[in-house]
Scaffold this motif. Structure first.
Motif, mmCIF file in Angstrom:
data_model
loop_
_atom_site.group_PDB
_atom_site.id
_atom_site.type_symbol
_atom_site.label_atom_id
_atom_site.label_comp_id
_atom_site.label_asym_id
_atom_site.label_seq_id
_atom_site.Cartn_x
_atom_site.Cartn_y
_atom_site.Cartn_z
ATOM 1 N N PHE A 81 5.841 8.808 -2.582
ATOM 2 C CA PHE A 81 7.139 8.998 -3.252
ATOM 3 C C PHE A 81 8.044 9.907 -2.435
ATOM 4 O O PHE A 81 9.257 9.700 -2.371
ATOM 5 N N ASP A 82 7.442 10.942 -1.815
ATOM 6 C CA ASP A 82 8.243 11.843 -0.978
ATOM 7 C C ASP A 82 8.945 11.073 0.135
ATOM 8 O O ASP A 82 10.023 11.457 0.574
ATOM 9 N N GLY A 83 8.299 9.996 0.589
ATOM 10 C CA GLY A 83 8.857 9.234 1.700
ATOM 11 C C GLY A 83 9.963 8.267 1.304
ATOM 12 O O GLY A 83 10.603 7.668 2.161
ATOM 13 N N ILE A 84 10.164 8.087 0.000
ATOM 14 C CA ILE A 84 11.195 7.143 -0.443
ATOM 15 C C ILE A 84 12.491 7.903 -0.692
ATOM 16 O O ILE A 84 12.511 8.866 -1.450
ATOM 17 N N PRO A 85 13.577 7.480 -0.043
ATOM 18 C CA PRO A 85 14.822 8.241 -0.167
ATOM 19 C C PRO A 85 15.321 8.327 -1.605
ATOM 20 O O PRO A 85 15.291 7.338 -2.340
ATOM 21 N N GLU A 86 15.780 9.514 -2.001
ATOM 22 C CA GLU A 86 16.223 9.699 -3.378
ATOM 23 C C GLU A 86 17.521 8.967 -3.673
ATOM 24 O O GLU A 86 17.849 8.736 -4.829
ATOM 25 N N LEU B 281 5.786 15.166 -9.693
ATOM 26 C CA LEU B 281 5.539 16.229 -8.723
ATOM 27 C C LEU B 281 6.382 16.036 -7.469
ATOM 28 O O LEU B 281 6.724 16.989 -6.790
ATOM 29 N N SER B 282 6.744 14.792 -7.193
ATOM 30 C CA SER B 282 7.550 14.525 -6.010
ATOM 31 C C SER B 282 9.034 14.795 -6.254
ATOM 32 O O SER B 282 9.727 15.302 -5.388
ATOM 33 N N ARG B 283 9.523 14.467 -7.456
ATOM 34 C CA ARG B 283 10.960 14.461 -7.676
ATOM 35 C C ARG B 283 11.522 15.641 -8.456
ATOM 36 O O ARG B 283 12.678 15.997 -8.286
ATOM 37 N N VAL C 2 3.782 13.720 -16.498
ATOM 38 C CA VAL C 2 2.793 14.512 -15.780
ATOM 39 C C VAL C 2 1.678 14.984 -16.707
ATOM 40 O O VAL C 2 0.573 15.298 -16.270
ATOM 41 N N GLY C 3 1.951 14.996 -18.002
ATOM 42 C CA GLY C 3 1.002 15.544 -18.974
ATOM 43 C C GLY C 3 -0.404 14.969 -18.931
ATOM 44 O O GLY C 3 -1.367 15.713 -18.757
ATOM 45 N N LYS D 128 5.651 26.448 -9.417
ATOM 46 C CA LYS D 128 4.313 26.570 -8.822
ATOM 47 C C LYS D 128 3.737 25.200 -8.486
ATOM 48 O O LYS D 128 2.571 24.916 -8.745
ATOM 49 N N GLU D 129 4.579 24.355 -7.911
ATOM 50 C CA GLU D 129 4.164 22.979 -7.651
ATOM 51 C C GLU D 129 2.903 22.922 -6.783
ATOM 52 O O GLU D 129 1.995 22.149 -7.017
ATOM 53 N N ARG D 130 2.863 23.801 -5.772
ATOM 54 C CA ARG D 130 1.722 23.751 -4.868
ATOM 55 C C ARG D 130 0.432 24.143 -5.577
ATOM 56 O O ARG D 130 -0.618 23.549 -5.357
#
Lengths: 311, 291
Positions: free
Chosen positions: B176-181, B110-112, A29-30, B117-119
């Protein structure tokens, strides 16, 4: 799917450690954060500082920027031309962006679901994306010519179906609508490409499972396609909305804010203040108001999306 | 799709059939109408580029005319155009590769991962797209002079990256959010590191997303004008600047402008057609799940 989960749980149960890396996420992410830091913080602070200063670099008595508190903002909020441009934006941004995103989504799904032949699909996808590749000023000029009240092709076509044609570009709301049409023509490809990619990555197995359970196409759309694409649709919306805040080139050539100043949008007005009246301090203040408006809209929209959806 | 056949009750099936046909026709109607609406102005542009300069901008336009490739010949023979075109291809191509290298891993994290404070981080990333370019170009001018980046290809590549980074991060995070973990978990059970899982499992599954943001990034950089105008003078002039050079203060050379604009479409269209198969090839992980 179930087998992988079981084995992971088994593994956890028998205490086989799963490798953890702390450094990996930072390394991944950096670079992005550093880049964003470099391109946002500097320019933003500079323009924030300017927005609290009076600076008119081209006036005869040249002055360095001088601090004048919230003078620029106070001026802005009492300026009728600014409020007019803001109202114009609500119409242009609200209706225009919604139409663009909905149309883009409809086109993407139609293309994916209903066009069987690959070559036709490729052809149409490319065709719909081509307007994005045309320089905005050129696209603007084409639409200006198409929309000319006398001799323009749009009124010619309206004439063929018995309408006497519309005085495009000669009134506030029609002028804004004309801008909207030109902008939609050019940028529908953006939501289209994003949503098309999104639809393509929904696994077929989800639909197959739904079909086994006898779900109709409409149900499949409601229960699978829409929830899966919801976030992407929201993002397409946000991206286009932010671009609408910055909308400039086509306005510059199609209406130039006219008739009078009636179709001005905030960024165009900023340009007038900054580069025609050369009041940089006021332009910086305007920029900040636009920027904050943009981010506020986005946050509201994002919150709305998250409370609505189950994503 | 064979859903209807498994349903009991033939009348219901018939109704469903007609309704589906209607929907299909409607969907095709959308495609057809939009194709026409897109094609018409494009035809105008292309025809303008095939007319001699005197005839190009006449109103009402001459619908029937003797096409000439004179404008295109002039373009190809102009070394300025060829240089600017090659410059743009190089700079834009490099920027797309770079922005994917920077943005896609960031989006994955950011997805995984649980980012504090991700947002806020996401909003901050998007804020780089918030200010109008006209507001940031002046500070960049000063910074570029300071760091010897003015009129350099590297400087322009960085600008293009900055334009597109937020878009790449946001759209790819959603993909990435849409891909199952479970997919990665399976790989990690087999001893793969998280990074290997990302490279071997998640990236292939996210292919349609990657290629659609690649295309969009390419387009945004390809048509960018303002930064090119202010931050280059000779060595790194992009093709848009050359195109706009036909817009003079008094008059506009419409036929040349149209020819250059049409020529600008070609590389992006080729790029889009070339990567088209990847846009639809993200289904491999569906197969993985089934097996």
């Amino acid at each position: 799917m179930s087998t992988t989960r079981d084995s992971l749980q088994e593994r956890i149960a028998v205490n086989i450690p799963i490798r953890r890396e702390k450094l990996t996420p930072l390394l991944l992410v950096g670079p992005a954060l550093v880049t964003v830091f470099l391109v946002t913080i500097g320019p933003m602070l500079w323009s924030l500082w300017l927005s609290f200063n009076r600076w008119t670099p081209s006036s005869i008595t040249y002055q360095e920027p001088t601090f004048n508190g919230i003078g620029n903002f106070a001026w802005l909020f009492t300026e009728g031309r600014f409020w007019d441009s803001a109202i114009n934006f609500v119409y242009y941004g609200g209706v225009g962006v919604t139409v663009q995103v909905l149309l883009g989504t409809a086109l993407a799904l139609a293309l994916y679901n209903y066009v069987e032949r690959r070559s036709v699909r490729i052809g149409l996808l490319t065709l719909f994306a081509v307007p994005m590749m045309i320089a905005p000023l050129v696209a603007g000029r084409i639409w200006q010519l198409l929309l000319l009240p006398g001799g323009g092709a749009v009124n010619g076509i309206l004439g063929m179906v018995g309408n006497s044609g519309l005085p495009w570009l000669q009134s506030r709301w029609l002028g804004l609508t004309a801008l909207m049409i030109a902008d939609t023509w050019q940028w529908v490809g953006l939501p289209l490409l994003i949503i098309y990619g999104g639809r393509a990555s929904i696994p077929d197995s989800m639909y197959e499972a739904a079909q086994v359970n006898g779900a109709s196409r409409w149900m499949q759309f409601r229960r699978i396609t829409l929830p899966q694409l919801q976030t992407l649709i929201a993002i397409a919306f946000i991206l286009r909305f932010m671009d609408a805040y910055k909308f400039f080139d086509k306005l510059f050539i199609i209406t130039r804010g006219g008739p009078g100043t009636q179709t001005e949008l905030p960024t165009f007005y900023t340009y007038i203040v900054g580069f025609s009246e050369f009041n940089i301090g006021r332009a910086a203040a305007l920029t900040w108001v636009i920027g904050l408006g943009s981010i506020l809209t986005m946050l509201l929209f994002w919150r709305f999306m998250n409370t609505e959806g189950s994503v | 799709m064979a859903t209807a056949d498994t349903e009991p009750g033939s009348s219901q099936r018939f109704e469903k059939g007609t309704r589906e046909t209607l929907v299909t026709v409607a969907r095709h109607a959308v495609l057809l109408t939009w194709s026409f609406l897109v094609l018409f102005p494009l035809y105008w542009l292309a025809s303008m580029s095939l007319k001699p300069s005197g005839q190009a901008n006449s109103l009402p336009p001459d619908w029937i005319f003797l096409p000439t490739v004179y404008n295109y010949l002039q373009l190809v023979q102009s070394s300025d155009f060829v240089t600017a075109f090659a410059n743009s291809l190089l700079m834009v191509g490099a920027s797309v590769v770079l922005v994917l290298l920077i943005g896609v891993p960031a989006a994955y994290v950011l997805s995984r991962y649980d980012i504090p404070k991700e947002r806020d981080v996401l909003v901050w990333i998007l804020s780089s797209r918030m200010l109008p370019p006209i507001a940031v170009v002046l500070p960049f001018f000063i910074i570029f002079q300071e760091f010897n980046l003015f009129d350099s290809k590297i400087g322009m590549v960085l600008m293009y990256v900055s334009i597109n980074l937020s878009l790449v991060v946001w759209v790819m995070k959603a993909f990435f959010d849409g891909i199952p973990e479970t997919l990665e978990e399976a790989a990690r059970v087999d001893g793969a590191t998280r990074f290997q899982g990302f490279l071997k499992i998640i990236l292939p599954a996210a292919k349609p997303g990657i290629f659609s943001v690649a295309i969009i990034s390419f387009i945004f950089a390809w048509i960018e004008l303002l930064f090119g105008l202010v931050l280059t003078s000779f060595n790194a002039v992009p093709v848009t600047l050359f195109v706009y050079s036909f817009i003079g203060s008094r008059s506009i050379e419409w036929s040349m402008l149209a020819a250059a604009s049409t020529a600008m479409i070609i590389p992006v269209a080729i790029f889009l057609i070339a990567v088209n198969k990847y846009l639809a090839a993200g289904l491999s992980f569906g197969v993985v799940i089934k097996e």
